[in-house]
Enzyme design. Sequence first.
Site, PDB file in Angstrom:
ATOM      1  N   CYS C  85     -27.942  54.246 109.097  1.00 30.43           N
ATOM      2  CA  CYS C  85     -26.750  54.047 109.936  1.00 30.43           C
ATOM      3  C   CYS C  85     -25.608  54.929 109.434  1.00 30.43           C
ATOM      4  CB  CYS C  85     -26.390  52.555 109.973  1.00 30.43           C
ATOM      5  SG  CYS C  85     -25.346  52.126 111.368  1.00 30.43           S
ATOM      6  N   HIS C 193     -31.674  49.590 111.398  1.00 35.66           N
ATOM      7  CA  HIS C 193     -31.512  48.936 110.089  1.00 35.66           C
ATOM      8  C   HIS C 193     -32.800  48.236 109.649  1.00 35.66           C
ATOM      9  CE1 HIS C 193     -27.111  49.188 109.498  1.00 35.66           C
ATOM     10  NE2 HIS C 193     -27.050  49.182 110.825  1.00 35.66           N
ATOM     11  N   GLU C 195     -33.492  47.260 106.774  1.00 39.25           N
ATOM     12  CA  GLU C 195     -33.188  46.255 105.742  1.00 39.25           C
ATOM     13  C   GLU C 195     -32.785  44.917 106.376  1.00 39.25           C
ATOM     14  OE1 GLU C 195     -31.119  48.494 106.780  1.00 39.25           O
ATOM     15  OE2 GLU C 195     -29.024  47.864 106.581  1.00 39.25           O
TER      16      GLU C 195
END
Lengths: 88, 740, 222
Positions: C85, C193, C195
Amino acid sequence: MYLAKIYVTYKPSILDPQGEVIKSALKRMDYIGVEQVSQGKYFEVKLTAKSIDAATAEVESFTDALLINQNTETYHFDLSLVADEVNA
Amino acid sequence: MTIVKNNELTPEQVRDSKVYRQWGLTESEYNLIVTELNRLPNFTETGIFSGMWSEHVSYKKSKPILRKFWSTNARVLQGPGEGAGILDIGDGQAVVFKAESHNHPSFVEPYEGAATGVGGILRDIFSMGAQPIAVLDSLRFGELDDAHTRHIVDGVIAGIAGYGNAIGIPTVGGEIGFDPVYSGNPLVNVMAVGLMDQAAMQVGQAKGIGNSIIYVGAKTGRDGINGASFASAEFSTEHASDRSAVQVGDPFLEKLVMDATLKAVNAHSDIIVGIQDMGAAGLLSSSSEMAAKAGMGITLDLNNVPQRETNMTPYELMLSESQERMLFVVKCGEEQAIIDLFQEADLDAVIIGEVTDNGRYILEFDHQVVADVPIDFLTHAPKQTLPMAEPKRLLSMSEVQYQPDVSNLKQTILSLLAQPTIASKAKLFRHFDSMVRSDTVIKPGGDASLVRVRGTKKALAMTTDVNARYLYLNPYVGAKMAVAEAARNIVATGALPIGITDGLNFGSPDNPEVYYELDQAVAGINAVAKQLDTPIISGNVSLYNETDGQAIYPTPMIGMVGLLENVRNATTIGFKNVGDKIYIIGETLDSFNGSEIQKMQTGSIDGQLFGFDDAAEMSSQRLVRTAISQQLLASAHDLSEGGLIVALLESSFLGQLSFNIKTALADKYLFSETQSRFIVSVPESQVVTFEQLAGQKATLLGQVTNTDEMMLTTATQQIILSRQETQKVYQESISWKLKA
Amino acid sequence: MKAAVISFPGSNCDFDMLYALQDFGVDAQIVSAKQTALTDFDAIFLPGGFSYGDYLRTGAIARFSPIMSAVTQAANAGKLIVGICNGFQILTEAGLLPGQLLVNATPGFICDEVALSIANHETAYTNAYEMSESIVVPIAHGEGNYFADDDTLARLEANNQIVFRYVNNPNGSVHDIAGIMNERGNIFGMMPHPERAIDEVTGNIDGQNFFKSILSSILTNV
């Protein structure tokens, strides 16, 4: 002291979605004559330099380095001599 | 002690020009100040009294009612009176939460008004020493067919997104409603939730003679001067061009302030005496309230206040509402550790004063005393007891319940789904980062949102709710319903409701009918809160929500937090498995006055509000919670606006599965808004256990299917809806209206 | 494996990335952007967020942070550099990856979960994914509209540097690009994302193989 007024815009080939949204809003508001809107950035930078040539070189240098992304943006600027201000 | 700065009126000029009236002080309040000081207050002093005695800061008009809130039980570690309330959630941890309104600023400048609303409530949370973990928004706008309303909606949504996303606290939920009463006075209520170790708890108190007052964060400018008085004045469209009260938020700076504050709390709790954010009435209110709460005095040297603009006067420095500023009280001699910590994050941290024992609020500027007043007097505005009167509209309401026109059932359902209050708000919520921090278990679109507590099995459920139409028809019962619905939202996730924050949005309290509404709403909130054992631990009051004399509906937003002991039991509203049995819990009655279908079909709401059965509510909630804790339910969804049909459709859309329902109810009851109801789906294997547990409380409706067809058989007919087509209406209606 | 997660002023996914790496057993730590050395680390992660408020342009100011020369050095030394990002935006501004992330084609921040196709399975970021796998990963950005000129795009395509593509392009990115790497394959950036997609409790585990891929490739190379 010099005052640089720097105008940053997208290169003509880059889609400017914000400009497009503003244009369609203006059309909705009945500004039917509006043909094109591009949204850019405007900076005022005060700087000291030995000469107008030196100031020009300085402005070009820092604009290329930080103020624009050369992938997509371009700019032009006006440079003028202004009186030194006493900052309170 | 009559120092007169350049361009400032002399005390005599203040008296003779009555300029204090423009700042919101009444003549009798001014005279009281003169009597107490035994002299004329100077310009600065008059200004600080006007700020501190505004309704927004002092709650002088609402306090007699707010005192009635029930706010204690075994969980409460901190009740009303501090930045936010705190509840014990076990394991030495605590949850901190509060709501705040930014209604007037959001009307004047939607983006910045909403953005700074988020910033302000987050400061309330981290000033208690808590890490903010979630934000929820309760928003009310006019109807979307109005171009100006669309402009406000766009700005408010972008402002919440712009601030919340950047600072990195997820916006996990909330609700959005539309009604013409809000067109000139939108409501922007923001609730924030934080998590902390109980050992790190901070309060906003200035104790200990000689301790230092340290100013932290953004520099002070002239933005928002007298914002507190502005928020306490009725709105007239004539003043709509007055933008001086608008502050601009800087989420980047606040992120730095937040991280540094939490670092300071963790590393230096032994030397930090108190922390307070600078909100309404800025430096003035934060510093004087901290000293008053500790029973101390305070002396500030205003020349040390970091300033963004030049030639600011003491009046401006004290009343500025520049954002992203905090006040710390730190033990004398230990200041450098705090200053270093903030400077490491490139933030201003400056000693601007000290705690004294003389009980006086003293401001110095250019080596002269520019204000010297008793702190107790300054922070205790004279209470006002206002008259109440039952609103005339309530005296002559029809006892008959509205009877919806359901001659074309399918079309009625589709029209209802397209109503902005019913239709999916996903297109708006999509602009908010609901997942940052990676702890969001239930995202926007469910009944309540759920955020896990990392490192434990626990999760916190949270929701905001109120149906102001109900309160308009009956402020007491409507308020009870608001609390009950919030609790149903929490319960539907499996969590136990544990506490409430409120955002009381009302018209002018000077109107006895509005004051009555406020009183009744508080009584209604209390009544259900006590049964649920959910104390009201914090809140916010926003009065004068009127435009040109027209008050909004009484809108007490209920923010509720629940505790789920095992996050693995989290239950969502969407259907899960084909063949699961669908039940309705609770009784369905003739409940149409104030309903969405009445609004849609008649254009207004009218008649006496239908009833609320406290015992039925408690037993429905108990049943759902027990069933979830025994892992009997595949889904649970509370019934609210639009009634049974809307709840069924939402469970279908979320689960991407259909239903085959057969009910003995007549068509109109699909739209009834009787309280205390849920729909749940139960896997075949759990049906016997569930039915034994539920007894008469639950009625079998049908089962979950995997076709596109949603089949519905009522007492009189059968209809079939295409899930894809119906969902399109539900998903797209808001964006169609926004693009109009 | 030792990993650094760079925390720029305004980073807000730094701890999400740290916890994700730790969940996979990586010895990870946060490193301030004011630091100047990264010699101890096998991999360096530039997390999401709004570095320096995203003022001027996303990533434009962060690229001049003290840590960035160390990041460049590590990149030249062949260490793994991963930008998610805002981290991707910083890497393009710094010229470590080609192109630029512009305002979304429909302006406005989007938070959603979107389907990605894996355009190249033989990378340090995708080797653990099944060939047929299509994954859903959260996105959260206002400036994720990947732009590069035609020559650059042709090079990216020819060298298989495009790692992830959007199945339904949410932001206007050219060639549906969601993530790219440099020619050498050790510098990678993506807007989605992973994560945020590693734990069943939060409802999505499609990011797990992203981390497993990185782990296996580091273990092979170290």
